[in-house]
Each structure stands twice: as structure tokens, then as C-alpha cells.
Design a protein around this motif. Structure first.
Motif, PDB file in Angstrom:
ATOM      1  N   LEU A   1      77.678 -41.816   6.587  1.00 47.68           N
ATOM      2  CA  LEU A   1      78.087 -42.239   7.927  1.00 47.68           C
ATOM      3  C   LEU A   1      77.069 -43.173   8.569  1.00 47.68           C
ATOM      4  CD1 LEU A   1      79.567 -38.899   9.317  1.00 47.68           C
ATOM      5  CD2 LEU A   1      80.837 -40.941   8.604  1.00 47.68           C
ATOM      6  N   GLN A   2      75.789 -42.907   8.309  1.00 50.02           N
ATOM      7  CA  GLN A   2      74.736 -43.732   8.897  1.00 50.02           C
ATOM      8  C   GLN A   2      74.723 -45.145   8.311  1.00 50.02           C
ATOM      9  OE1 GLN A   2      71.188 -41.426   8.230  1.00 50.02           O
ATOM     10  NE2 GLN A   2      71.661 -39.952   9.874  1.00 50.02           N
ATOM     11  N   GLN A   3      75.258 -45.285   7.097  1.00 50.23           N
ATOM     12  CA  GLN A   3      75.279 -46.615   6.468  1.00 50.23           C
ATOM     13  C   GLN A   3      76.446 -47.467   6.958  1.00 50.23           C
ATOM     14  OE1 GLN A   3      75.067 -46.206   2.148  1.00 50.23           O
ATOM     15  NE2 GLN A   3      72.925 -46.803   2.259  1.00 50.23           N
ATOM     16  N   GLN A   4      77.421 -46.875   7.593  1.00 55.00           N
ATOM     17  CA  GLN A   4      78.593 -47.632   8.050  1.00 55.00           C
ATOM     18  C   GLN A   4      78.293 -48.442   9.318  1.00 55.00           C
ATOM     19  OE1 GLN A   4      81.809 -44.823   8.466  1.00 55.00           O
ATOM     20  NE2 GLN A   4      82.143 -44.670   6.257  1.00 55.00           N
TER      21      GLN A   4
ATOM     22  N   ASN B   1      76.514 -31.657   3.794  1.00 52.49           N
ATOM     23  CA  ASN B   1      76.400 -32.221   5.150  1.00 52.49           C
ATOM     24  C   ASN B   1      75.392 -33.363   5.184  1.00 52.49           C
ATOM     25  OD1 ASN B   1      78.259 -30.440   6.216  1.00 52.49           O
ATOM     26  ND2 ASN B   1      76.719 -28.946   6.869  1.00 52.49           N
ATOM     27  N   THR B   2      74.295 -33.212   4.440  1.00 54.47           N
ATOM     28  CA  THR B   2      73.263 -34.249   4.391  1.00 54.47           C
ATOM     29  C   THR B   2      73.817 -35.541   3.808  1.00 54.47           C
ATOM     30  OG1 THR B   2      71.499 -32.598   4.143  1.00 54.47           O
ATOM     31  CG2 THR B   2      70.998 -34.844   3.462  1.00 54.47           C
ATOM     32  N   ILE B   3      74.560 -35.424   2.705  1.00 50.67           N
ATOM     33  CA  ILE B   3      75.123 -36.613   2.073  1.00 50.67           C
ATOM     34  C   ILE B   3      76.178 -37.264   2.972  1.00 50.67           C
ATOM     35  CG2 ILE B   3      76.585 -37.405   0.167  1.00 50.67           C
ATOM     36  CD1 ILE B   3      75.050 -35.705  -1.705  1.00 50.67           C
ATOM     37  N   ILE B   4      77.010 -36.467   3.606  1.00 52.45           N
ATOM     38  CA  ILE B   4      78.031 -37.012   4.521  1.00 52.45           C
ATOM     39  C   ILE B   4      77.360 -37.787   5.655  1.00 52.45           C
ATOM     40  CG2 ILE B   4      79.779 -36.376   6.237  1.00 52.45           C
ATOM     41  CD1 ILE B   4      80.519 -34.020   4.350  1.00 52.45           C
ATOM     42  N   ARG B   5      76.311 -37.210   6.230  1.00 56.91           N
ATOM     43  CA  ARG B   5      75.586 -37.913   7.310  1.00 56.91           C
ATOM     44  C   ARG B   5      74.979 -39.213   6.795  1.00 56.91           C
ATOM     45  NH1 ARG B   5      73.689 -32.717   8.803  1.00 56.91           N
ATOM     46  NH2 ARG B   5      71.746 -33.156   7.694  1.00 56.91           N
ATOM     47  N   GLY B   6      74.474 -39.152   5.548  1.00 53.99           N
ATOM     48  CA  GLY B   6      73.880 -40.351   4.958  1.00 53.99           C
ATOM     49  C   GLY B   6      74.879 -41.479   4.821  1.00 53.99           C
TER      50      GLY B   6
END
Length: 249
Positions: free
Chosen positions: A246-249, A239-244
Motif C-alpha cells: 500500500l505504501q508503494q502505491q 499485515n506487514t506485507i500488505i502495508r508495504g
């Protein structure tokens, strides 16, 4: 011939600790002048009393049990007063009692009160252990007081206490919170030289720190390294990596 009444000694072993009450009717010259402190284990939950026609009534109040129960959020002040009363009566709270009280102060954001327990516990004859340092370091890091946490970490090492994986997890997370990504990376890289293996919590802290710093590529590489070393990622890491990302998009 003068009769000398034998001393009454009650020893209750509990979890490796001993609760001792001693009353001696020998002549004053035979008794030690300094009263020995009484140690109570935090797990002792009852009141002990003994009645004897010759020795009178002996009653031990389990202050430690009261302090342990009171050392909960919103009751920490009551617990602190009980601990102080115990010390005044030469009843030494065990290390778990102090750690519990310190942990609750930290969770309430009352870091200064937690820090004040350090000299108090030592004055009562109870030395801080690794868990004590970990609790206070964690509280300091979460309250944006990284320099004080680093100083405390060094103090722990100077006192010949070996930091454990929990200690380094706290320190690494605190470095990320303080924006010290390079220092966090260096400490993580040096764990093996200290004979310590990163656990799931360690990798979670590192990956979360990298993602928060916009270093998602490094986070992804660390995830693969984690798998290669046989440490299974949990849902929180994914979940942490997925959020990371998404935040870069």
C-alpha cells in the motif's frame, strides 16, 4: 576439655541456587578471614528467622525479593538502591535480578543506567549472561545506538558466550533501524552456518525491514521461502506485507 560449639549452617535450595547463613563460634584462628558472599535467588519471597538461646537471633532479610518487586517501571531507582545495598552487605543479587532491573531501565530509555549495571554486577561477582547482553543490545538498538550494540555483540562473542536466535533477531532489527539493509541480509543468510534456524520473529523482522526499505519484492520472496521451509507465517507478517504494498502505491 574446652567445648567448641558447632557452627550453625542453614541451606535453602531454591531453583538451583542456595541461600546460606553461617555463624561459627569456633576460635577466630579456625575461621576464614574473608567473609563469603551470600547468594539470593530472585524467586525467594519470604523472610527466614531462627532463634536459639545459645546462638542468639539470626535473621535474613530477603533484599533480593524487595529488589525484584521494586524493579518495575517508575520504581527502578528504588530497586537500584536495594541492589547497591545488597552488594555493600556482601549479598550478591542473582542474574535475574540484574537482568530485570536492566530491562526496565532500557524500556524507560535510561540506557546509561542500564550500562552502568554491567561493571556493578561484575564487581559483585555476577557475570553477565547471554540474556543480559540481549537486553542491553535491544535497548541500544531501539535508542539509535547501533555502533554500541555491535560492539556489545562482539564483546559477548569474545567472552565465549554463544549468541542465540534472540541475539541475532535483535541485531538484524537494529541494522534495519540503522539503515544497514545489506548487513542485515548478510547476517540472515549466515544463520544456517551457525547452526541457527530463523523463527517467525526473524522472518517478521526481515520482511518488515524489506518493506520499510521499499523492497516489497524481496519481502514477498522471503514470505514464500518461509512457507517452503515449513515456518508458518502469522497475521503480523501478512499485515506487514500488505502495508508495504500500500505504501508503494
Amino acid at each position: 576439655m574446652t567445648n567448641v560449639k558447632s557452627s550453625l549452617c542453614i541451606c535453602l535450595p531454591i531453583g538451583g541456587a542456595i541461600i546460606r547463613s553461617k555463624r561459627d563460634h569456633r576460635s577466630q584462628e579456625l575461621l576464614p578471614r574473608k567473609r563469603e558472599p551470600v547468594y539470593f535467588d530472585h524467586r525467594f519471597r519470604r523472610r527466614f528467622s531462627s532463634e536459639n538461646p545459645e546462638d542468639g537471633n539470626i535473621e535474613l532479610e530477603m533484599f533480593a525479593a524487595q529488589a525484584y518487586e521494586a524493579a518495575r517501571p517508575k520504581r527502578a531507582d528504588e530497586a537500584q538502591m536495594l541492589v547497591k545495598e545488597m552488594c555493600d552487605m556482601e549479598v550478591v543479587p542473582d542474574i535475574v535480578t540484574y537482568n530485570t532491573l536492566m530491562d526496565d531501565f532500557c524500556k524507560m530509555g535510561r540506557i546509561q543506567d542500564a550500562q552502568n549495571l554491567f561493571p556493578q554486577m561484575q564487581a559483585c561477582g555476577q557475570l553477565p549472561n547471554v540474556q543480559t547482553y540481549n537486553i542491553l543490545m535491544d535497548g541500544l538498538c531501539k535508542n539509535q545506538e547501533l555502533p554500541m550494540a555491535l560492539k556489545l555483540f562482539q564483546e559477548m562473542v569474545d567472552n565465549k558466550l554463544d549468541p542465540n536466535m534472540v541475539s541475532y533477531n535483535i541485531l538484524i532489527e537494529g541494522l534495519f533501524i540503522g539503515g544497514k539493509v545489506e548487513y542485515a541480509r548478510d547476517i540472515f543468510s549466515g544463520l544456517s552456518s551457525k547452526g541457527l534456524l530463523p523463527n517467525v520473529r526473524t522472518y517478521n523482522i526481515m520482511i518488515s525491514g524489506f518493506c520499510s526499505s521499499g523492497l516489497t519484492t524481496e519481502a514477498e520472496m522471503l514470505l514464500q521461502e518461509m512457507k517452503d521451509k515449513g515456518c508458518s507465517p502469522d497475521g503480523c507478517i501478512y499485515n506487514t506485507i500488505i502495508r508495504g504494498f500500500l505504501q508503494q502505491q
